[in-house]
Design an enzyme around this catalytic site. Structure first.
Site, short mmCIF file in Angstrom:
data_model
loop_
_atom_site.label_atom_id
_atom_site.label_comp_id
_atom_site.label_asym_id
_atom_site.label_seq_id
_atom_site.Cartn_x
_atom_site.Cartn_y
_atom_site.Cartn_z
N LEU A 102 -25.09 103.26 7.75
CA LEU A 102 -24.78 104.65 7.68
C LEU A 102 -24.96 105.21 8.90
O LEU A 102 -24.49 106.26 9.30
CB LEU A 102 -25.64 105.26 6.53
N GLY A 103 -25.85 104.67 9.67
CA GLY A 103 -26.39 105.30 10.79
C GLY A 103 -27.51 104.47 11.66
O GLY A 103 -27.96 103.66 11.13
N SER A 157 -33.29 105.90 16.69
CA SER A 157 -34.18 104.95 17.93
C SER A 157 -34.92 104.06 17.19
O SER A 157 -35.48 103.12 17.75
CB SER A 157 -34.95 106.13 18.80
N GLY A 199 -34.82 103.29 13.51
CA GLY A 199 -34.18 102.29 12.52
C GLY A 199 -32.68 102.20 12.49
O GLY A 199 -32.01 103.13 12.82
N LYS A 249 -33.50 102.22 5.05
CA LYS A 249 -34.00 102.37 6.49
C LYS A 249 -34.54 101.18 7.01
O LYS A 249 -35.75 101.02 6.21
CB LYS A 249 -34.55 103.56 6.72
N ASP A 285 -39.16 117.24 15.25
CA ASP A 285 -37.85 116.39 15.39
C ASP A 285 -36.73 117.10 14.41
O ASP A 285 -35.80 116.42 13.96
CB ASP A 285 -38.00 115.07 15.21
N ASN A 314 -31.04 114.79 11.58
CA ASN A 314 -32.33 114.65 10.81
C ASN A 314 -31.95 115.33 9.63
O ASN A 314 -33.08 115.68 8.91
CB ASN A 314 -33.49 114.66 11.55
N ASP A 328 -36.42 112.17 8.30
CA ASP A 328 -37.01 111.63 9.45
C ASP A 328 -38.32 112.22 9.64
O ASP A 328 -38.49 113.35 10.49
CB ASP A 328 -36.05 111.71 10.58
#
Ligand SMILES: Nc1ncnc2c1ncn2[C@@H]1O[C@H](COP(=O)(O)OP(=O)(O)OP(=O)(O)O)[C@@H](O)[C@H]1O
Length: 505
Positions: free
Chosen positions: A101-102, A105, A107, A124, A217, A222, A235
């Protein structure tokens, strides 16, 4: 005649050394070799061997992580699908990877199907090994935060976390994608939708700020969009206690960073700034600069011209959230008193019953479609739907504390009155002490590499592919015209996107 033998010179990536190397080479080869001897190449940092030597053989088997019972954070994983003695990990044995999925930095995130219940999740997996006990406890802190906010409708839900082979795994609620993916699909987002997204996120941030925590963040990557279109904050890796922020905080992505973080001032107002700039990026489809003069301008109250595409009301909210003076930014509670949010909350309250029913039916369909559906599960979901139907839904409780009780960032001169009447911010908001602040800021930021790019709208960047997609070229003048709402052009596409979300189950 004797031939000179040249020893091979190591390739050293050390700027100071390379400079010396060039200078010296041109002068005298022999003296260069002398200097090479004086300054040996840098060694790479080694992994902390003590940490690995001290680990028990237990670390090879999967251990569940939960902070609900603080006396016992880790426990052996129990699953009828997991055999400790097999070489495959718990992740490999209990989940079927469907796609990636993505990646961030920390995971890699996979779309998976659980062999246990046959349902889809996102897992993740931390990219790096736990190189020290300190690093491990930092990663585990994210689990604690996810657990803390899992019951919040606007935060991503954590189902299970475990560690194995010095890596952390988190089984999360599967979302449709991030806000970046959403913007990429829809190209422009209707202003109505922007208000609704901002409300979702303010409710998520409120849950953190009420617990005296700062996210640090907040950014498009996110923020995840669920299948029903709800935006959820994800996140929690950098979340920090507001009281300990001075020592423990780590700043996130520079594109979304509040200016005062450069001076080590970590407050809840930093989240308000990041949320404000995220909404600006989303509403105007901008590409935000990571540094350089434009980075500074946007933190000095100067906004790109694209902001004029938005209604005065939304512009004022964004500008107030991005106020260069952090003590003058509104708090979450103050923002939630804006008439737009109050009417949206009222609208949601009226439709809450149907929304909950829809979610329940969707969840039941998900369970029924899973190959592990049991009569018991069916009965439980039928019962939940019926009880929701008969009870009806009460008013959702969103307590907005009054300005006096709210932990305001301001020293009383907030732009938001009790009824959220935003003071006029026409023209440049830089004045008085802010001007001094801006000078101070330019001094600091100018030391970072300059980005000479202009702030650009994503539509400019994707102009060519857009034109390829459509047989007739699009007149971009129209999009910027003040006489019409630029968002109207794509309203159909936005609706289609939501039909797609609805169909996805
Ligand atoms: N629950 C989820 N459902 C769908 N996609 C997800 C989910 N969680 C994460 N993703 C995707 O994976 C990407 C990376 O995830 P995440 O931001 O959590 O990783 P990270 O390593 O912590 O990133 P960062 O560099 O921001 O710290 C996200 O931007 C998103 O596209």
């Amino acid at each position: 005649m004797s031939t000179a033998h040249h020893l091979p010179v190591p390739h050293i990536c050390d700027d100071e050394f390379l400079e010396l190397q060039t200078k010296e080479l041109s002068r005298n080869e022999d003296s260069f070799r002398q200097s090479a001897i004086k300054k040996p190449p840098k060694l790479l940092k080694q992994r902390n061997h003590d940490f690995f030597l001290n680990k028990s053989s237990n670390s090879l088997s999967a251990l569940s992580i939960s902070f609900k019972d603080t006396s016992n954070i880790t426990q052996e994983v129990h699953s009828s699908f997991y055999y400790k003695n097999r070489s495959e990990s718990y992740f490999e044995q209990c989940f079927e990877i469907i796609s990636t999925l993505g990646e961030g930095s920390f995971g890699q995130v996979f779309k998976v199907k659980s062999r246990e219940d046959g349902l889809l999740y996102a897992v993740k997996k931390s990219k790096e090994f736990f190189r020290s006990e300190h690093y491990r406890s930092e990663r585990l802190e994210e689990v604690k935060r996810y657990e803390q906010f899992s019951n919040n409708e606007n935060c991503v839900k954590l189902y299970h976390a475990w560690e194995q082979d010095d890596r952390l795994y988190m089984q999360l609620e599967l979302c449709h994608g991030s806000l970046v993916d959403y913007l990429r699909e829809s190209k422009v987002v209707l202003e109505e939708r922007v208000w609704s997204i901002l409300l979702d996120l303010l409710l998520a941030v409120k849950s953190l700020h009420d617990k005296n925590l700062i996210h640090l963040d907040i950014k498009m990557d996110n923020i995840l969009v669920a299948d029903d279109g709800t935006c959820k904050l994800a996140d929690f890796g950098l979340v920090v206690d507001a009281d300990k922020a001075k020592i423990a905080a780590i700043e996130g992505d520079s594109r979304y960073m509040a200016p005062e973080l450069m001076q080590g001032q970590f407050t809840k107002a930093a989240d308000i700034f990041s949320l404000g700039i995220t909404i600006l990026e989303l509403a105007c489809n901008l590409v935000l600069p990571p540094n350089g003069p434009l980075w500074i301008q946007m933190r000095n109250g100067q906004f790109p011209e694209h902001i004029h595409m938005l209604s005065e009301e939304l512009q004022e909210v964004i500008k107030s959230m991005m106020n260069p003076n952090h003590s003058q930014r509104p708090t979450v509670d103050e923002l939630l008193k804006h008439s737009r949010f109050l009417s949206l909350l009222e609208f949601r309250r009226r439709w809450q019953f149907f929304r909950t029913m829809k979610l329940q039916i969707r969840e039941s369909k998900r369970i029924v479609n899973s190959k592990f559906c049991s009569i018991k599960n069916l009965f439980v979901y039928f019962f939940t739907i019926m009880s929701t139907f008969f009870k009806g839904i009460g008013k959702p409780e969103i307590k907005v504390s009054s300005p006096s009780e709210s932990s305001s960032h301001s020293s009383g001169n907030s732009a938001f009155s009790e009824n959220f009447e935003v003071s006029s911010l026409h023209g440049s908001p830089i004045s008085g002490n802010c001007a001094n602040f801006s000078n101070e800021l330019s001094n600091i930021i100018n030391s970072t590499p300059l980005n000479t790019q202009n702030v650009r709208a994503r539509k400019d960047l994707t102009k060519t592919c857009f034109q390829k997609e459509h047989s007739t070229p699009i007149n971009y003048q129209d999009l910027n015209s003040s006489t019409r709402n630029p968002f109207d052009k794509t309203s159909l596409r936005c609706k289609k996107l939501f039909t797609k979300f609805d169909d996805s189950d």
